[in-house]
Write an enzyme that holds these catalytic residues in place. Structure first.
Site, mmCIF file in Angstrom:
data_model
loop_
_atom_site.group_PDB
_atom_site.id
_atom_site.type_symbol
_atom_site.label_atom_id
_atom_site.label_comp_id
_atom_site.label_asym_id
_atom_site.label_seq_id
_atom_site.Cartn_x
_atom_site.Cartn_y
_atom_site.Cartn_z
ATOM 1 N N ASP A 191 -9.751 6.184 -2.626
ATOM 2 C CA ASP A 191 -8.617 6.421 -3.272
ATOM 3 C C ASP A 191 -8.796 7.232 -4.723
ATOM 4 O O ASP A 191 -9.944 7.387 -4.957
ATOM 5 C CB ASP A 191 -7.691 5.384 -3.618
ATOM 6 C CG ASP A 191 -8.193 4.498 -4.608
ATOM 7 O OD1 ASP A 191 -9.175 4.214 -4.712
ATOM 8 O OD2 ASP A 191 -7.205 3.971 -5.605
ATOM 9 N N TYR A 249 -6.307 6.911 3.622
ATOM 10 C CA TYR A 249 -6.091 6.120 2.807
ATOM 11 C C TYR A 249 -5.598 4.606 3.183
ATOM 12 O O TYR A 249 -6.029 3.736 3.182
ATOM 13 C CB TYR A 249 -5.657 6.269 1.310
ATOM 14 C CG TYR A 249 -5.309 4.874 0.511
ATOM 15 C CD1 TYR A 249 -6.623 4.411 0.052
ATOM 16 C CD2 TYR A 249 -4.158 4.414 0.522
ATOM 17 C CE1 TYR A 249 -6.443 3.260 -0.751
ATOM 18 C CE2 TYR A 249 -4.052 3.108 -0.197
ATOM 19 C CZ TYR A 249 -4.973 2.568 -0.978
ATOM 20 O OH TYR A 249 -5.063 1.333 -1.437
ATOM 21 N N GLU A 268 0.811 -1.248 -0.243
ATOM 22 C CA GLU A 268 -0.054 -0.074 0.218
ATOM 23 C C GLU A 268 0.995 1.355 0.064
ATOM 24 O O GLU A 268 0.595 2.135 -0.756
ATOM 25 C CB GLU A 268 -1.192 0.046 1.076
ATOM 26 C CG GLU A 268 -1.915 -1.079 1.053
ATOM 27 C CD GLU A 268 -3.002 -0.850 0.061
ATOM 28 O OE1 GLU A 268 -2.919 0.070 -0.651
ATOM 29 O OE2 GLU A 268 -3.720 -1.681 -0.516
#
Length: 362
Positions: A150, A132, A49
DNA sequence: TACCCGTGGTA
DNA sequence: TTACCAAGGGT
């Protein structure tokens, strides 16, 4: 009398699509594997991520595999020299991510016994983890019902509801929609499904609406102009900055390098000596600003586009003896690949020493 | 809030 | 070729 079929909830539509059409990714546990009992590794999810922040899947894949091979666990990463982490990250961009990655690994190793916090709030408090990433790791790795937002999901949601208000002002409205949509049972798959849909079907240009699970409920499709969304505020144009870079080479094939300060542009990365990068060249000849006096020869210009400005770098080369340097070191050309050199510096060095780097892999 | 922060792929 | 933009975060 037959009961009328109620329309399927949006989450149900896209989860069914995801079960059939999800992408296979190195860090992902597919729905079928999850059904067989496999669970996502929080370290893998977090690492991917952070790498995926403003970065394409294609670019991330080799870096993700390299990092796992160098540092198989978060404790390994926490124990690694930061210079090694920066060198491994070189080329991926946004280098503050690498510095924060290291800080976060240290915090998890030292403050949490090597285990990532399993809540959105706990994750959000760590370095380099914003709204996020906290939501994504909480949902994907820990099955928390966190609402993930996102760029992909903004696009999908803005089309689904034909949201006319421009970004970024419309973010709270979109977030509220995602909170409504996120199902309690498969929040991680829902987030990944929305992102896969945005990346493969609901694309910025020419979306493939015929294949979209939301086709029958999407307001933008009903309006026949999905590309109109998301509406965005106008952006400013990029200024141009100029500067000079100095590649000094000894007869033994060594190049003078320096380390940039730990903050700001290319913070903590390696460079060849350069002038300041300004809107225009200062008076006088450029070589007056060279790191030392030498027979500097011009060898062309490198153009490199950063996020918020374009850089035109005049490159100079000099063959010199091994001049003493207070703020740098001499590095053999043969070991430049192991240095934390950002792409703009590799371009500059290649301009002066064409065979400095091995050709890119096909 | 608005700005700073990389890079490479795509049309 | 230019313009857009990709699983954003820090300040």
């Amino acid at each position: 009398m037959m009961l009328q079929n109620s329309p399927k909830p949006h989450a149900e539509l896209i989860l069914a699509w995801y079960d059939r059409h999800h992408r296979e990714l190195p860090w992902r546990v597919s729905p079928s594997s999850a059904k067989a009992g496999k669970s996502a590794d929080p370290y893998h999810i977090w690492l991917s991520e952070v790498m995926l922040q403003q970065t394409t899947v294609q670019a991330v894949k080799p870096y993700f595999n390299k990092f796992l091979s160098l540092w198989p666990s978060v404790n390994d990463l926490a124990a690694a020299p930061v210079e090694d982490v920066m060198a491994a990250w070189a080329g991926l961009g946004y280098y503050a991510r690498a510095r924060n990655l290291k800080k976060c690994a240290e915090a998890v190793a030292a403050g949490h016994g090597g285990k990532f916090p399993d809540t959105e709030a706990g994750l959000r408090a760590l370095p380099g983890i914003g709204d996020y990433t906290a939501a994504a790791v909480a949902a994907i790795a820990f099955k928390r019902q966190a609402a993930v937002m996102d760029g992909n999901i903004e696009r999908v949601v803005s089309r689904l509801y034909a949201i006319d208000a421009p970004l970024p002002g419309s973010k709270p409205l979109m977030k509220a929609k995602v909170v409504e949509l996120t199902p309690p049972d498969r929040p991680g798959d829902f987030a990944q499904a929305m992102m896969d849909l945005g990346a493969t079907i609901c694309t910025p240009k020419r979306p493939t609406c015929a294949l979209c699970p939301f086709r029958d409920v999407c307001l933008a499709f009903a309006e026949h102009d999905p590309e109109r969304f998301p509406v965005k505020a106008a952006k400013k144009e990029k200024p141009v900055r100029q500067g000079a870079a100095f590649v000094a080479v000894t007869p033994d094939g060594e190049v003078l390098l320096r380390r940039r300060v730990n903050s700001g542009l290319l913070g903590g990365m390696t460079e060849v000596p350069t002038t300041a990068w300004t809107s225009r060249l200062d008076g006088g000849t450029t070589t007056q600003h060279a790191p030392f006096a030498a027979a500097w020869e011009p060898c062309g210009t490198v153009v490199h586009v950063f996020t918020h400005f374009e850089l035109r770098l005049s490159v100079f080369r000099a063959r010199t003896s091994r001049v003493e340097s207070t703020d740098g070191w001499w590095e053999p050309v043969t070991s430049l690949d192991a240095q934390a050199l950002p792409t703009v510096m590799k371009k500059a060095i290649s301009q002066a020493v064409p065979l400095a780097f091995a050709p890119a892999k096909p």
